[in-house]
Design an enzyme around this catalytic site. Sequence first.
Site, mmCIF file in Angstrom:
data_model
loop_
_atom_site.group_PDB
_atom_site.id
_atom_site.type_symbol
_atom_site.label_atom_id
_atom_site.label_comp_id
_atom_site.label_asym_id
_atom_site.label_seq_id
_atom_site.Cartn_x
_atom_site.Cartn_y
_atom_site.Cartn_z
ATOM 1 N N THR A 47 -2.839 5.161 7.418
ATOM 2 C CA THR A 47 -3.124 3.731 7.277
ATOM 3 C C THR A 47 -1.833 3.115 6.751
ATOM 4 O O THR A 47 -0.975 3.844 6.270
ATOM 5 C CB THR A 47 -4.275 3.533 6.255
ATOM 6 O OG1 THR A 47 -5.495 3.919 6.853
ATOM 7 C CG2 THR A 47 -4.413 2.105 5.766
ATOM 8 N N GLY A 96 -11.761 7.850 4.741
ATOM 9 C CA GLY A 96 -12.354 6.521 4.661
ATOM 10 C C GLY A 96 -13.797 6.503 4.205
ATOM 11 O O GLY A 96 -14.213 5.639 3.419
ATOM 12 N N ARG A 103 -16.611 3.606 15.146
ATOM 13 C CA ARG A 103 -16.572 4.029 13.733
ATOM 14 C C ARG A 103 -15.711 3.037 12.914
ATOM 15 O O ARG A 103 -14.669 2.597 13.351
ATOM 16 C CB ARG A 103 -15.972 5.432 13.652
ATOM 17 C CG ARG A 103 -15.813 5.989 12.224
ATOM 18 C CD ARG A 103 -14.376 5.930 11.760
ATOM 19 N NE ARG A 103 -14.195 6.468 10.418
ATOM 20 C CZ ARG A 103 -13.098 6.274 9.694
ATOM 21 N NH1 ARG A 103 -12.099 5.570 10.184
ATOM 22 N NH2 ARG A 103 -13.001 6.772 8.489
ATOM 23 N N VAL A 104 -16.207 2.691 11.750
ATOM 24 C CA VAL A 104 -15.465 1.791 10.864
ATOM 25 C C VAL A 104 -15.217 2.516 9.544
ATOM 26 O O VAL A 104 -16.145 3.099 8.968
ATOM 27 C CB VAL A 104 -16.265 0.492 10.599
ATOM 28 C CG1 VAL A 104 -15.490 -0.432 9.664
ATOM 29 C CG2 VAL A 104 -16.587 -0.218 11.908
ATOM 30 N N GLY A 105 -13.987 2.492 9.085
ATOM 31 C CA GLY A 105 -13.647 3.138 7.810
ATOM 32 C C GLY A 105 -13.603 2.134 6.677
ATOM 33 O O GLY A 105 -14.214 1.056 6.738
ATOM 34 N N ASP A 106 -12.867 2.486 5.644
ATOM 35 C CA ASP A 106 -12.817 1.654 4.434
ATOM 36 C C ASP A 106 -11.887 0.456 4.551
ATOM 37 O O ASP A 106 -12.064 -0.554 3.865
ATOM 38 C CB ASP A 106 -12.352 2.509 3.248
ATOM 39 C CG ASP A 106 -10.980 3.145 3.509
ATOM 40 O OD1 ASP A 106 -10.769 3.689 4.610
ATOM 41 O OD2 ASP A 106 -10.111 3.090 2.616
ATOM 42 N N THR A 138 -5.740 4.365 1.159
ATOM 43 C CA THR A 138 -5.623 5.205 2.357
ATOM 44 C C THR A 138 -6.279 6.541 2.047
ATOM 45 O O THR A 138 -6.247 7.003 0.912
ATOM 46 C CB THR A 138 -4.154 5.430 2.743
ATOM 47 O OG1 THR A 138 -4.102 6.468 3.745
ATOM 48 C CG2 THR A 138 -3.300 5.854 1.565
ATOM 49 N N GLY A 139 -6.887 7.152 3.052
ATOM 50 C CA GLY A 139 -7.486 8.465 2.825
ATOM 51 C C GLY A 139 -8.803 8.616 3.569
ATOM 52 O O GLY A 139 -9.091 7.839 4.474
HETATM 53 N N1 ASP Z 1 -8.832 5.287 5.414
HETATM 54 C C1 ASP Z 1 -8.545 5.280 6.826
HETATM 55 C C2 ASP Z 1 -9.840 5.292 7.577
HETATM 56 O O1 ASP Z 1 -10.725 6.000 7.204
HETATM 57 C C3 ASP Z 1 -7.704 6.442 7.236
HETATM 58 C C4 ASP Z 1 -6.576 6.766 6.297
HETATM 59 O O2 ASP Z 1 -6.173 5.977 5.501
HETATM 60 O O3 ASP Z 1 -6.040 7.865 6.342
HETATM 61 O O4 ASP Z 1 -9.966 4.636 8.580
#
Ligand code: ASP
Length: 307
Positions: free
Chosen positions: A176, A230, A204-207, A227-228
């Site tokens: 991200t 999600g 799919r929707v992340g954070d 980031t991470g």
């Molecule tokens: N957090 C992001 C998501 O889940 C991916 C990431 O930051 O590595 O979409």
Amino acid sequence: MALPTVQLTHLPAGDGPALALHGGAGVDPASLTDEQARTATAALEAAVRAGREVLDAGGPALDAVCAAVRVLEDSESFNAGRGAALTTEGVAELDAAVMSGDSRTGAVTCATGPRNPVMAARAVMERTDHVLMAAPARELLEHWGLDLVGPEYYVTEARLQMLRETGSFTEYRHGTVGAVARDASGHVAAATSTGGITAQLPGRVGDTPLAGCGTWADDATVAVSCTGTGELFVRGAVAHEVHSRLRWAGQALPDAVREALDELVGARGGDGGLVAVTPAGEVVLAFNSPGMYRAHDTGEGPVTGIA
Ligand code: ASP
């Protein structure tokens, strides 16, 4: 189970503006070639300079974070804009959010079309009464005066290769980009942009686009970009958790960040990181993953890191 170690950089509050950004925690520094590391570092430096230029000219934190994130979106080194992660269908579905410390926020999810999804998120904030729009129509993006691209613009050979190598949804290939800033007036803002996870299911929707999860800003407390993994950042509302720890528990920023990452991400089997800045200009960059592309400039020139 031992928690993954949180690596944390803490810069005390200074007098002037401050900027910190990340290019994602989904990087294993040991797997990068020298050339890849050099290219990514140059982009991080260009992004931090772009944001800093706005701040040094007396511009608002919101402009600074958007300027920095645009540079990162344009770089193929990171999972956002061009070079974003691809879904199982081989297409990029972009998520982005902006938030300013006066509680205004805007976001897009599953967007295709804007060259810079962060600017689409900003348009939602500034040009509609809404806070989050899914798959915004091309006509609308055009009406907002955004630079438009075709779906092939986002797709790079490196991401196609990752998709071919990804055997299952659980083998995360994520990343991200994001930035937080404090301007000369003491206002803060955050912006975050991503393609999500390689081989994620369409839709799919992340954070990242969810206020309070991957992105948060409040002029009374802190601006955060995450980031991470999600799903865990959503389940823990991690960005808002950092804010709450400052607001209600009176914690110091480094403690709030470390405990949020430990309790809500590391202890639940995920990894990731975040950047944060307070209205006083205190900065934290932290991650519990093998690496995180990152940079900051609190007035003494750009500092970048990956491992
Ligand atoms: N957090 C992001 C998501 O889940 C991916 C990431 O930051 O590595 O979409």
